[in-house]
Motif scaffolding. Structure first.
Motif, PDB file in Angstrom:
ATOM      1  N   TYR A 121      -9.561  16.235  -1.500  1.00 38.03           N
ATOM      2  CA  TYR A 121      -9.439  14.694  -1.562  1.00 38.03           C
ATOM      3  C   TYR A 121     -10.308  14.292  -2.763  1.00 38.03           C
ATOM      4  O   TYR A 121      -9.824  13.297  -3.530  1.00 38.03           O
ATOM      5  CB  TYR A 121     -10.301  14.465  -0.274  1.00 38.03           C
ATOM      6  N   ILE A 122     -11.184  14.821  -3.134  1.00 36.92           N
ATOM      7  CA  ILE A 122     -12.149  14.437  -4.424  1.00 36.92           C
ATOM      8  C   ILE A 122     -11.047  14.683  -5.633  1.00 36.92           C
ATOM      9  O   ILE A 122     -11.238  13.838  -6.445  1.00 36.92           O
ATOM     10  CB  ILE A 122     -13.551  15.447  -4.565  1.00 36.92           C
ATOM     11  N   MET A 123     -10.310  15.712  -5.605  1.00 37.32           N
ATOM     12  CA  MET A 123      -9.449  16.032  -6.698  1.00 37.32           C
ATOM     13  C   MET A 123      -8.553  15.169  -7.149  1.00 37.32           C
ATOM     14  O   MET A 123      -7.983  14.516  -7.985  1.00 37.32           O
ATOM     15  CB  MET A 123      -9.013  17.308  -6.842  1.00 37.32           C
ATOM     16  N   LEU A 124      -7.872  14.726  -5.910  1.00 39.47           N
ATOM     17  CA  LEU A 124      -6.781  13.654  -6.021  1.00 39.47           C
ATOM     18  C   LEU A 124      -7.495  12.244  -6.205  1.00 39.47           C
ATOM     19  O   LEU A 124      -6.885  11.490  -7.046  1.00 39.47           O
ATOM     20  CB  LEU A 124      -6.093  13.700  -4.630  1.00 39.47           C
ATOM     21  N   ALA A 125      -8.548  11.946  -5.775  1.00 41.21           N
ATOM     22  CA  ALA A 125      -9.200  10.557  -6.077  1.00 41.21           C
ATOM     23  C   ALA A 125      -9.554  10.478  -7.542  1.00 41.21           C
ATOM     24  O   ALA A 125      -9.245   9.635  -8.325  1.00 41.21           O
ATOM     25  CB  ALA A 125     -10.346  10.599  -5.317  1.00 41.21           C
ATOM     26  N   SER A 154      -6.211   0.590  -6.851  1.00 42.20           N
ATOM     27  CA  SER A 154      -7.139   0.619  -5.984  1.00 42.20           C
ATOM     28  C   SER A 154      -6.887   2.021  -5.165  1.00 42.20           C
ATOM     29  O   SER A 154      -5.664   2.515  -5.077  1.00 42.20           O
ATOM     30  CB  SER A 154      -7.635  -0.406  -5.023  1.00 42.20           C
ATOM     31  N   ILE A 155      -8.125   2.625  -4.561  1.00 45.60           N
ATOM     32  CA  ILE A 155      -8.031   4.060  -4.008  1.00 45.60           C
ATOM     33  C   ILE A 155      -8.652   3.545  -2.726  1.00 45.60           C
ATOM     34  O   ILE A 155     -10.012   3.222  -2.815  1.00 45.60           O
ATOM     35  CB  ILE A 155      -8.376   5.080  -4.850  1.00 45.60           C
ATOM     36  N   MET A 156      -8.051   3.848  -1.685  1.00 45.03           N
ATOM     37  CA  MET A 156      -8.716   4.021  -0.134  1.00 45.03           C
ATOM     38  C   MET A 156      -8.548   5.245   0.504  1.00 45.03           C
ATOM     39  O   MET A 156      -7.757   6.089  -0.020  1.00 45.03           O
ATOM     40  CB  MET A 156      -8.189   2.928   0.472  1.00 45.03           C
ATOM     41  N   TYR A 157      -9.490   5.303   1.430  1.00 52.11           N
ATOM     42  CA  TYR A 157      -9.437   6.662   2.303  1.00 52.11           C
ATOM     43  C   TYR A 157      -9.095   6.375   3.712  1.00 52.11           C
ATOM     44  O   TYR A 157      -9.650   5.375   4.295  1.00 52.11           O
ATOM     45  CB  TYR A 157     -10.724   7.399   1.903  1.00 52.11           C
ATOM     46  N   GLY A 158      -8.254   6.983   4.407  1.00 51.60           N
ATOM     47  CA  GLY A 158      -8.023   6.938   5.846  1.00 51.60           C
ATOM     48  C   GLY A 158      -6.514   6.614   6.123  1.00 51.60           C
ATOM     49  O   GLY A 158      -5.760   7.111   5.712  1.00 51.60           O
ATOM     50  N   LEU A 173       0.895  -1.236  -0.114  1.00 54.12           N
ATOM     51  CA  LEU A 173      -0.001  -0.171   0.012  1.00 54.12           C
ATOM     52  C   LEU A 173       1.010   1.156   0.072  1.00 54.12           C
ATOM     53  O   LEU A 173       1.659   1.319   0.617  1.00 54.12           O
ATOM     54  CB  LEU A 173      -0.710   0.079   1.283  1.00 54.12           C
ATOM     55  N   ILE A 174       0.411   2.347  -0.722  1.00 53.36           N
ATOM     56  CA  ILE A 174       1.146   3.397  -0.878  1.00 53.36           C
ATOM     57  C   ILE A 174       0.089   4.564  -0.219  1.00 53.36           C
ATOM     58  O   ILE A 174      -0.909   4.573  -0.635  1.00 53.36           O
ATOM     59  CB  ILE A 174       1.619   3.836  -2.054  1.00 53.36           C
ATOM     60  N   THR A 175       0.565   5.081   0.658  1.00 47.55           N
ATOM     61  CA  THR A 175      -0.135   6.346   1.567  1.00 47.55           C
ATOM     62  C   THR A 175       0.265   7.625   0.809  1.00 47.55           C
ATOM     63  O   THR A 175       1.360   8.091   0.890  1.00 47.55           O
ATOM     64  CB  THR A 175       0.048   6.285   2.994  1.00 47.55           C
ATOM     65  N   LEU A 176      -0.729   8.401   0.535  1.00 45.07           N
ATOM     66  CA  LEU A 176      -0.556   9.795   0.039  1.00 45.07           C
ATOM     67  C   LEU A 176      -1.199  10.573   0.974  1.00 45.07           C
ATOM     68  O   LEU A 176      -2.541  10.588   1.060  1.00 45.07           O
ATOM     69  CB  LEU A 176      -1.365   9.669  -1.424  1.00 45.07           C
ATOM     70  N   LYS A 228      -1.075   0.724  -8.685  1.00 43.16           N
ATOM     71  CA  LYS A 228      -0.689   0.303  -7.233  1.00 43.16           C
ATOM     72  C   LYS A 228      -2.008   0.847  -6.513  1.00 43.16           C
ATOM     73  O   LYS A 228      -3.042   1.397  -6.815  1.00 43.16           O
ATOM     74  CB  LYS A 228       0.456   1.554  -6.738  1.00 43.16           C
ATOM     75  N   SER A 229      -2.088   0.090  -5.077  1.00 39.72           N
ATOM     76  CA  SER A 229      -3.025   0.527  -4.236  1.00 39.72           C
ATOM     77  C   SER A 229      -2.629   1.510  -3.232  1.00 39.72           C
ATOM     78  O   SER A 229      -1.587   1.481  -2.564  1.00 39.72           O
ATOM     79  CB  SER A 229      -3.164  -1.028  -3.426  1.00 39.72           C
ATOM     80  N   VAL A 230      -3.427   2.739  -3.330  1.00 35.21           N
ATOM     81  CA  VAL A 230      -3.054   3.717  -2.943  1.00 35.21           C
ATOM     82  C   VAL A 230      -4.225   4.075  -1.458  1.00 35.21           C
ATOM     83  O   VAL A 230      -5.403   4.047  -2.125  1.00 35.21           O
ATOM     84  CB  VAL A 230      -3.013   5.088  -3.837  1.00 35.21           C
ATOM     85  N   ILE A 231      -3.596   4.703  -0.630  1.00 36.04           N
ATOM     86  CA  ILE A 231      -4.516   5.292   0.412  1.00 36.04           C
ATOM     87  C   ILE A 231      -4.212   6.587   0.661  1.00 36.04           C
ATOM     88  O   ILE A 231      -3.264   7.223   0.657  1.00 36.04           O
ATOM     89  CB  ILE A 231      -4.085   4.637   1.969  1.00 36.04           C
TER      90      ILE A 231
END
Length: 168
Positions: free
Chosen positions: A139-143, A152-156, A14-17, A122-125
């Motif tokens: 957050y919306i613009m980044l997603a 995949s994209i996750m939040y938190g 997982l990659i956290t942004l 990649k899977s991004v949080i």
């Protein structure tokens, strides 16, 4: 012998942004013109222009400025344009609106220049809970920017993320 504790989060792919990492330095200023209006509601051009001439615009050097009129006055468009022309040599950015509008405009610019190619497949949080005033729109613009390329994209946080998107 007991089993060793393994940190699966640290070992995951997982990659956290964190949008806080892209928060630009600079003071945010809310510039309210209501005090420059006659009785707080009428813009008299001559008086308004005098305020503009007498004001020290250099005090906003390297700031981000949001222009508002907090009274119910009808303000002609040229008034805010005149202010922005005076601010332009000193500030990083000027918008009409509140501080959240300003932050959204700042992040729109930041994210438009963000290279997201490292997140391909990649899977991004997208990290939530920031200490800085990151607007919800960021957050919306980044997603939206990540969706065409991320797996995949996750939040938190990695330990408790909310799935938002998964490539089919």
């Amino acid at each position: 012998m007991p089993d060793d504790i393994i940190n699966r989060i640290a070992n995951s792919k997982l990659i956290t942004l964190n949008l806080e990492d892209y928060y630009p330095a600079g003071q945010r200023v809310l510039f309210d013109i209501k005090d420059w209006l006659f009785e707080g509601i009428v813009l008299r051009e001559k008086d308004f222009r005098n305020h503009v001439l007498e004001h020290d615009w250099s005090q906003y050097k390297d700031n981000y400025v949001a222009l508002i009129c907090s009274s119910d006055a009808i303000v002609p468009g040229w008034a805010f344009m005149l202010l922005s022309v005076q601010l332009q040599p000193f500030v990083k950015k000027t918008v009409i609106g509140d501080l959240e509008t300003l932050e959204t405009a700042i992040y729109q610019e930041v994210l438009s220049h963000l290279d997201v190619s490292d997140y391909q497949d990649k899977s991004v949080i997208i990290k939530g809970c920031s200490k800085k005033p990151v607007p919800q729109n960021a957050y919306i613009m980044l997603a939206n920017k990540l969706q065409p390329i991320a797996k995949s994209i996750m939040y938190g946080e990695a330990c408790s993320s909310v799935p938002l998107y998964k490539k089919k």
